[in-house]
Design an enzyme around this catalytic site. Sequence first.
Site, PDB file in Angstrom:
ATOM      1  N   GLY A  64       0.758  -1.237   0.000  1.00 17.79           N
ATOM      2  CA  GLY A  64       0.000   0.000   0.000  1.00 17.79           C
ATOM      3  C   GLY A  64       0.789   1.289   0.000  1.00 17.79           C
ATOM      4  O   GLY A  64       0.197   2.367  -0.142  1.00 17.79           O
TER       5      GLY A  64
ATOM      6  N   GLU B 157       4.261  -6.338   2.030  1.00 20.66           N
ATOM      7  CA  GLU B 157       3.877  -6.795   0.681  1.00 20.66           C
ATOM      8  C   GLU B 157       3.809  -5.631  -0.307  1.00 20.66           C
ATOM      9  O   GLU B 157       2.768  -5.389  -0.916  1.00 20.66           O
ATOM     10  CB  GLU B 157       2.497  -7.468   0.733  1.00 20.66           C
ATOM     11  CG  GLU B 157       2.369  -8.632   1.698  1.00 20.66           C
ATOM     12  CD  GLU B 157       0.912  -9.076   1.895  1.00 20.66           C
ATOM     13  OE1 GLU B 157      -0.005  -8.434   1.344  1.00 20.66           O
ATOM     14  OE2 GLU B 157       0.703 -10.065   2.615  1.00 20.66           O
ATOM     15  N   PRO B 158       4.890  -4.881  -0.476  1.00 22.39           N
ATOM     16  CA  PRO B 158       4.807  -3.741  -1.397  1.00 22.39           C
ATOM     17  C   PRO B 158       4.795  -4.186  -2.856  1.00 22.39           C
ATOM     18  O   PRO B 158       5.509  -5.116  -3.232  1.00 22.39           O
ATOM     19  CB  PRO B 158       6.086  -2.959  -1.099  1.00 22.39           C
ATOM     20  CG  PRO B 158       7.051  -3.974  -0.594  1.00 22.39           C
ATOM     21  CD  PRO B 158       6.234  -5.029   0.106  1.00 22.39           C
ATOM     22  N   GLY B 159       3.965  -3.559  -3.657  1.00 25.18           N
ATOM     23  CA  GLY B 159       3.925  -3.841  -5.091  1.00 25.18           C
ATOM     24  C   GLY B 159       4.303  -2.580  -5.848  1.00 25.18           C
ATOM     25  O   GLY B 159       5.408  -2.426  -6.376  1.00 25.18           O
ATOM     26  N   ARG B 160       3.374  -1.623  -5.834  1.00 23.46           N
ATOM     27  CA  ARG B 160       3.556  -0.383  -6.587  1.00 23.46           C
ATOM     28  C   ARG B 160       4.871   0.330  -6.244  1.00 23.46           C
ATOM     29  O   ARG B 160       5.545   0.855  -7.133  1.00 23.46           O
ATOM     30  CB  ARG B 160       2.382   0.543  -6.268  1.00 23.46           C
ATOM     31  CG  ARG B 160       2.314   1.772  -7.134  1.00 23.46           C
ATOM     32  CD  ARG B 160       1.291   2.771  -6.583  1.00 23.46           C
ATOM     33  NE  ARG B 160       0.068   2.192  -6.128  1.00 23.46           N
ATOM     34  CZ  ARG B 160      -1.065   2.118  -6.848  1.00 23.46           C
ATOM     35  NH1 ARG B 160      -1.112   2.634  -8.045  1.00 23.46           N
ATOM     36  NH2 ARG B 160      -2.144   1.550  -6.337  1.00 23.46           N
TER      37      ARG B 160
ATOM     38  N   ARG C 131      -5.356   2.521 -16.003  1.00 17.38           N
ATOM     39  CA  ARG C 131      -5.524   3.320 -14.779  1.00 17.38           C
ATOM     40  C   ARG C 131      -6.219   4.669 -15.010  1.00 17.38           C
ATOM     41  O   ARG C 131      -7.104   5.032 -14.238  1.00 17.38           O
ATOM     42  CB  ARG C 131      -4.176   3.519 -14.070  1.00 17.38           C
ATOM     43  CG  ARG C 131      -3.501   2.186 -13.680  1.00 17.38           C
ATOM     44  CD  ARG C 131      -2.337   2.376 -12.708  1.00 17.38           C
ATOM     45  NE  ARG C 131      -2.823   2.707 -11.391  1.00 17.38           N
ATOM     46  CZ  ARG C 131      -2.788   3.898 -10.860  1.00 17.38           C
ATOM     47  NH1 ARG C 131      -2.232   4.902 -11.518  1.00 17.38           N
ATOM     48  NH2 ARG C 131      -3.286   4.121  -9.672  1.00 17.38           N
TER      49      ARG C 131
ATOM     50  N   CYS D 283     -12.896   2.473 -28.918  1.00 15.05           N
ATOM     51  CA  CYS D 283     -14.204   3.115 -29.047  1.00 15.05           C
ATOM     52  C   CYS D 283     -14.896   3.270 -27.699  1.00 15.05           C
ATOM     53  O   CYS D 283     -15.873   2.571 -27.404  1.00 15.05           O
ATOM     54  CB  CYS D 283     -15.076   2.317 -30.001  1.00 15.05           C
ATOM     55  SG  CYS D 283     -14.484   2.494 -31.661  1.00 15.05           S
ATOM     56  N   GLU D 284     -14.366   4.125 -26.862  1.00 11.41           N
ATOM     57  CA  GLU D 284     -14.954   4.443 -25.552  1.00 11.41           C
ATOM     58  C   GLU D 284     -14.563   5.886 -25.257  1.00 11.41           C
ATOM     59  O   GLU D 284     -13.396   6.265 -25.465  1.00 11.41           O
ATOM     60  CB  GLU D 284     -14.338   3.580 -24.430  1.00 11.41           C
ATOM     61  CG  GLU D 284     -14.545   2.109 -24.546  1.00 11.41           C
ATOM     62  CD  GLU D 284     -15.845   1.607 -23.909  1.00 11.41           C
ATOM     63  OE1 GLU D 284     -16.548   2.393 -23.242  1.00 11.41           O
ATOM     64  OE2 GLU D 284     -16.133   0.425 -24.111  1.00 11.41           O
TER      65      GLU D 284
HETATM   66  N1  LLP Z   1      -1.171  -7.081  -0.544  1.00 10.83           N
HETATM   67  C1  LLP Z   1      -2.474  -7.232  -0.811  1.00 10.83           C
HETATM   68  C2  LLP Z   1      -3.265  -8.211  -0.039  1.00 10.83           C
HETATM   69  C3  LLP Z   1      -3.078  -6.464  -1.828  1.00 10.83           C
HETATM   70  O1  LLP Z   1      -4.365  -6.611  -2.089  1.00 10.83           O
HETATM   71  C4  LLP Z   1      -2.295  -5.522  -2.558  1.00 10.83           C
HETATM   72  C5  LLP Z   1      -2.881  -4.717  -3.624  1.00 10.83           C
HETATM   73  C6  LLP Z   1      -0.929  -5.419  -2.240  1.00 10.83           C
HETATM   74  C7  LLP Z   1      -0.398  -6.192  -1.214  1.00 10.83           C
HETATM   75  C8  LLP Z   1      -0.007  -4.482  -2.946  1.00 10.83           C
HETATM   76  O2  LLP Z   1      -0.385  -3.156  -2.777  1.00 10.83           O
HETATM   77  P1  LLP Z   1       0.559  -1.973  -3.307  1.00 10.83           P
HETATM   78  O3  LLP Z   1       1.819  -2.008  -2.482  1.00 10.83           O
HETATM   79  O4  LLP Z   1       0.853  -2.233  -4.744  1.00 10.83           O
HETATM   80  O5  LLP Z   1      -0.238  -0.757  -3.093  1.00 10.83           O
HETATM   81  N2  LLP Z   1      -5.041  -1.669  -9.620  1.00 10.83           N
HETATM   82  C9  LLP Z   1      -4.901  -0.648  -8.607  1.00 10.83           C
HETATM   83  C10 LLP Z   1      -4.237  -1.175  -7.363  1.00 10.83           C
HETATM   84  C11 LLP Z   1      -4.921  -2.374  -6.746  1.00 10.83           C
HETATM   85  C12 LLP Z   1      -4.200  -2.901  -5.539  1.00 10.83           C
HETATM   86  C13 LLP Z   1      -4.736  -4.211  -5.121  1.00 10.83           C
HETATM   87  N3  LLP Z   1      -4.096  -4.796  -3.976  1.00 10.83           N
HETATM   88  C14 LLP Z   1      -4.183   0.557  -9.191  1.00 10.83           C
HETATM   89  O6  LLP Z   1      -3.849   0.525 -10.365  1.00 10.83           O
HETATM   90  O7  LLP Z   1      -4.002   1.565  -8.506  1.00 10.83           O
END
Ligand code: LLP
Length: 413
Positions: free
Chosen positions: A238, A270-273, A309, A340-341
């Site tokens: 997050g 659990e960082p993704g973004r 996004r 086409c949107e």
């Molecule tokens: N852990 C869990 C259980 C999650 O559901 C998520 C993201 C993460 C970790 C990673 O979160 P992050 O660090 O990336 O914020 N498609 C959306 C974002 C959806 C996130 C879903 N869950 C966007 O493009 O902003």
Amino acid sequence: MSFTYKNDNLYAESVAIKDLMPIYDSPLYIYSRTDIENNWRSFDQAFAQHPHLICYAVKANSNLAVLNTLAKIGAGFDILSGGELERVLTAGGNANKIVFSGVAKTTAEIRRALEVGVRCFNVESSAELSSIEAVAQSLNTQAPISIRVNPDVDARTHPYISTGLKENKFGVDIAEALDLYQSAQKSQYLSVQGIDCHIGSQITEIAPFLEALDKVLALVGQLKQCGIEVKHLDLGGGVGIQYRDEQTINIKSYVNAIINKVGEMPVILEPGRAIVGNAGVFITKVGFLKQNAQKSFAIVDGAMNDLLRPALYGAYHQVLPVEKKNQGILADWDIVGPVCESTDYLAKGRKLSLSQGDYLAVMGAGGYGFVMSSNYNSRPRVAEVMVSGTQHTLVRKRETITDLFASEYLYKH
Ligand code: LLP
């Protein structure tokens, strides 16, 4: 930060993006391997000696080369499907460093995860806990589990990506978690490992995380009184990134704030973004310029099916010219795609000097970019390239038109 200008040319690390275009064509995703590594290490190193595991959230960008880059430097992984599990294993990830999140794990997914030996299941409901227990019993093994609690905290982010409120589908109400832990503790097929929470995504201040952490720690205390020892805290992902000029979280301060509260307890994040978002750009080419009395449209070859996004969340992504030429038409351009949107746009009202054939870089596209792409309007999915120093490698080839319907059948009756 590896996407910078040198002599009016936008570079990915030591490669001028304009030089990649004749090789890989447009539209194109480009990732910086160095940025991905550095971003993961900024979490890992912030914890220093404190026991921790940084599990990259695969959903943000699941390209094998991204996963492999992270596996090589010791990353763990947060997955939410059997597909993500196989990707991580194929990319060389260690099963013992995988946490399995997600609200609806199937029996087959649970079985496979138990067979390969994932570190922990993050459980989201009592029904799911029973299902995991049954599969573990059928394999005569013990499933390692954490309960994902919903702390009812407002992450103050976009409502579509907020998950920690009572109204969201995620997690177990924190007030009900105690009961669930007690029944897990009694089962010989379940082994209580930790406690988990994830309150949302693109969070730009530390306070909501700490509010959730306090609630989680209160539950840890209650569990202890009932004789249930939690071995780790998983605080989810997050952490927000800068898309524009917004203030966001300093990772070192965030980690320090966590360490200050948790004592000796090992921490999983659990960082993704925050690992891939700004380590990737989406390149698109200006096809046509179209101006009327009110609006200036730059119609580009990339679209909402490639980068969803903006259309889905109204998300802002910076748009930069791949070459600063200043010979085009200066206007406030809406950058729109061929789908086409009416919501098919990548950016609105951007002051740019544009000519037909220019390449534009949509910044901050490394996370939730390619992974959310689709074949809508029968558009092949684009190629992905990874850059490292002066090297560039194709890490996913562009789909062809025949790929689009290779799995379909004519109706022959
Ligand atoms: N852990 C869990 C259980 C999650 O559901 C998520 C993201 C993460 C970790 C990673 O979160 P992050 O660090 O990336 O914020 N498609 C959306 C974002 C959806 C996130 C879903 N869950 C966007 O493009 O902003």
